[in-house]
Design a protein around this motif. Sequence first.
Motif, short mmCIF file in Angstrom:
data_model
loop_
_atom_site.label_atom_id
_atom_site.label_comp_id
_atom_site.label_asym_id
_atom_site.label_seq_id
_atom_site.Cartn_x
_atom_site.Cartn_y
_atom_site.Cartn_z
N GLY A 1 -0.29 92.03 -3.63
CA GLY A 1 -0.61 91.14 -4.74
C GLY A 1 -2.02 90.57 -4.63
O GLY A 1 -2.70 90.72 -3.61
N GLU A 2 -2.46 89.89 -5.69
CA GLU A 2 -3.77 89.28 -5.71
C GLU A 2 -3.73 87.90 -5.04
O GLU A 2 -2.67 87.29 -4.90
CB GLU A 2 -4.26 89.12 -7.15
CG GLU A 2 -4.45 90.43 -7.90
CD GLU A 2 -4.92 90.21 -9.32
OE1 GLU A 2 -4.99 89.03 -9.73
OE2 GLU A 2 -5.22 91.19 -10.00
N ILE A 3 -4.90 87.43 -4.67
CA ILE A 3 -5.01 86.06 -4.16
C ILE A 3 -4.95 85.10 -5.35
O ILE A 3 -5.71 85.25 -6.31
CB ILE A 3 -6.31 85.87 -3.36
CG1 ILE A 3 -6.30 86.75 -2.11
CG2 ILE A 3 -6.50 84.40 -2.99
CD1 ILE A 3 -7.55 86.63 -1.28
N LEU A 4 -4.04 84.12 -5.29
CA LEU A 4 -3.83 83.19 -6.39
C LEU A 4 -4.09 81.76 -5.94
O LEU A 4 -3.84 81.42 -4.77
CB LEU A 4 -2.39 83.32 -6.91
CG LEU A 4 -1.97 84.70 -7.42
CD1 LEU A 4 -0.48 84.70 -7.74
CD2 LEU A 4 -2.78 85.11 -8.63
N PRO A 5 -4.55 80.89 -6.85
CA PRO A 5 -4.82 79.50 -6.46
C PRO A 5 -3.55 78.66 -6.48
O PRO A 5 -2.66 78.87 -7.31
CB PRO A 5 -5.80 79.04 -7.55
CG PRO A 5 -5.45 79.87 -8.74
CD PRO A 5 -5.02 81.21 -8.20
N ASN A 6 -3.47 77.71 -5.57
CA ASN A 6 -2.44 76.67 -5.59
C ASN A 6 -2.99 75.44 -6.29
O ASN A 6 -4.20 75.28 -6.46
CB ASN A 6 -1.99 76.32 -4.17
CG ASN A 6 -1.22 77.44 -3.50
OD1 ASN A 6 -0.43 78.13 -4.15
ND2 ASN A 6 -1.43 77.65 -2.21
N HIS A 7 -2.09 74.53 -6.67
CA HIS A 7 -2.51 73.33 -7.40
C HIS A 7 -3.37 72.40 -6.55
O HIS A 7 -4.12 71.58 -7.08
CB HIS A 7 -1.28 72.56 -7.90
CG HIS A 7 -0.48 71.92 -6.80
ND1 HIS A 7 0.41 72.63 -6.02
CD2 HIS A 7 -0.47 70.64 -6.33
CE1 HIS A 7 0.95 71.81 -5.13
NE2 HIS A 7 0.44 70.61 -5.30
N ASP A 8 -3.29 72.51 -5.22
CA ASP A 8 -4.05 71.62 -4.34
C ASP A 8 -5.39 72.20 -3.92
O ASP A 8 -6.07 71.64 -3.05
CB ASP A 8 -3.22 71.27 -3.09
CG ASP A 8 -2.86 72.51 -2.28
OD1 ASP A 8 -3.21 73.64 -2.70
OD2 ASP A 8 -2.22 72.35 -1.21
N GLY A 9 -5.80 73.32 -4.52
CA GLY A 9 -7.08 73.92 -4.18
C GLY A 9 -7.02 74.99 -3.11
O GLY A 9 -8.02 75.66 -2.86
N THR A 10 -5.87 75.13 -2.46
CA THR A 10 -5.71 76.21 -1.49
C THR A 10 -5.27 77.48 -2.21
O THR A 10 -5.17 77.50 -3.43
CB THR A 10 -4.69 75.83 -0.40
OG1 THR A 10 -3.40 75.62 -1.02
CG2 THR A 10 -5.11 74.55 0.32
N PHE A 11 -4.97 78.53 -1.43
CA PHE A 11 -4.65 79.81 -2.04
C PHE A 11 -3.37 80.39 -1.45
O PHE A 11 -2.89 79.95 -0.40
CB PHE A 11 -5.81 80.80 -1.84
CG PHE A 11 -7.09 80.36 -2.48
CD1 PHE A 11 -7.36 80.68 -3.80
CD2 PHE A 11 -8.02 79.60 -1.78
CE1 PHE A 11 -8.53 80.28 -4.40
CE2 PHE A 11 -9.19 79.19 -2.37
CZ PHE A 11 -9.45 79.53 -3.70
N GLN A 12 -2.84 81.40 -2.16
CA GLN A 12 -1.65 82.10 -1.69
C GLN A 12 -1.77 83.58 -2.02
O GLN A 12 -2.50 83.97 -2.95
CB GLN A 12 -0.38 81.55 -2.33
CG GLN A 12 -0.34 81.69 -3.84
CD GLN A 12 1.01 81.34 -4.44
OE1 GLN A 12 2.01 82.00 -4.15
NE2 GLN A 12 1.04 80.27 -5.25
N MET A 13 -1.06 84.41 -1.28
CA MET A 13 -1.00 85.84 -1.60
C MET A 13 0.25 86.42 -0.94
O MET A 13 0.86 85.79 -0.05
CB MET A 13 -2.25 86.56 -1.11
CG MET A 13 -2.43 86.61 0.39
SD MET A 13 -4.00 87.38 0.92
CE MET A 13 -3.95 88.96 0.08
N SER A 14 0.64 87.62 -1.38
CA SER A 14 1.83 88.25 -0.83
C SER A 14 1.66 89.76 -0.83
O SER A 14 0.86 90.31 -1.60
CB SER A 14 3.08 87.85 -1.62
OG SER A 14 2.97 88.28 -2.96
N VAL A 15 2.44 90.43 0.01
CA VAL A 15 2.45 91.89 0.06
C VAL A 15 3.88 92.33 0.37
O VAL A 15 4.53 91.78 1.26
CB VAL A 15 1.44 92.42 1.11
CG1 VAL A 15 1.73 91.86 2.50
CG2 VAL A 15 1.45 93.93 1.15
N ASP A 16 4.38 93.28 -0.43
CA ASP A 16 5.76 93.77 -0.30
C ASP A 16 5.81 95.03 0.55
O ASP A 16 4.91 95.88 0.48
CB ASP A 16 6.35 94.07 -1.68
CG ASP A 16 6.50 92.82 -2.53
OD1 ASP A 16 6.42 91.71 -1.97
OD2 ASP A 16 6.67 92.96 -3.76
N LEU A 17 6.89 95.15 1.30
CA LEU A 17 7.14 96.35 2.10
C LEU A 17 8.47 96.95 1.69
O LEU A 17 9.51 96.28 1.72
CB LEU A 17 7.18 96.01 3.60
CG LEU A 17 7.61 97.14 4.54
CD1 LEU A 17 6.58 98.27 4.53
CD2 LEU A 17 7.81 96.61 5.96
#
Length: 355
Positions: free
Chosen positions: A246-262
């Motif tokens: 997945g893409e890097i996405l912003p969180n509401h607090d200014g940090t970021f999140q991302m995920s990868v499936d296996l």
Amino acid sequence: MIQCVVVVFTLFCPVAFPVKHSLIFSLTASSGVRDIPEFLGSVLVDEVQAGYCDSNIKTAEPKVDWMRKFMKENPQQLEWYVNKCIESQHFFRATIDSLVKRLNQTTGAHILQRMSGCEWDDETGEIRGYIQYGYDGEDFIALDLQTLTWIASKPEAFITKLRWDADQAELDDYKYYYVHLYPDWLKKYVQYANSSLQRTDLPSVSLLQKTPSSPVTCHATGFYPDRADLFWRKDGEELHEDVDKGEILPNHDGTFQMSVDLNISLIAPEDWKKYDCVFQMSGVKDDIITKLDKSVIRTNWVPPSVFPAGAVIGVVVGLLLLLLCITGLFMWRKKTNGFRAANTSDSADRHSDPN
């Protein structure tokens, strides 16, 4: 990036962290596009959104603490951004109207975007400015700041080139802004943002799964900055097959999140120990490694054949008590003078809706 659900074109600006810094002005105007403002503008410093304006709020707003501090101490620059936002709305609106007429585009949605700014290498002192326009998803025209001439990316832009090349005063202003003024602003922004831009937050990493046959998702959230990578590997080698990143996405607090499936459908249980999820961040020496282990996977899945015994007992007892109450009420009404027997349809109506 610009706050817009429509992505028109992307101008990739090379950034070598941490010695090369960037100031980007991203402006977008639309015609015939619903549910978004007709004009949007963002200011990004080292790829972090520092300011924003649009045609709905009709003003410019700092988006990060260090920029709020800078604008408070330099109110004349905030006023400049507010005025520039209003001026740009009129210019973009007129430009879209002109292009629509010239290209005989009587219907449909149209997008005009400008990406401009400067880069500054604080090690070599090198400065590079640029201005580029895109129209309806394609490069349209760009300015060569060395020769102060516009370069048409397609034949339809040639008339625009001739008109804009003839405005020498405007060309001189562009050279001053993008080669001198904006780089000076960028240097001041970097000084204010230094502690924020160099901050590093490591993420929490979890393994998630919907059902035992679903892919296992490795999810990292709460990291900063967004110069990071997340991937699955087997026996120490990064996997490129049977994974969905997945893409890097912003969180509401200014940090970021991302995920990868296996995809684990073809992985034998005894081979799970060969797999792990790796989180890497630029400037951080140690990776965060999470082993593929069934005991640490988080899921809300409940087998359909399993139903809590306590719930079954509770439902049965509740129904029995309800039946006894209805039966007792019927008998009491029948034995009491002046009262008719209870109507079964009344009882049913009263208890048909538990709410």
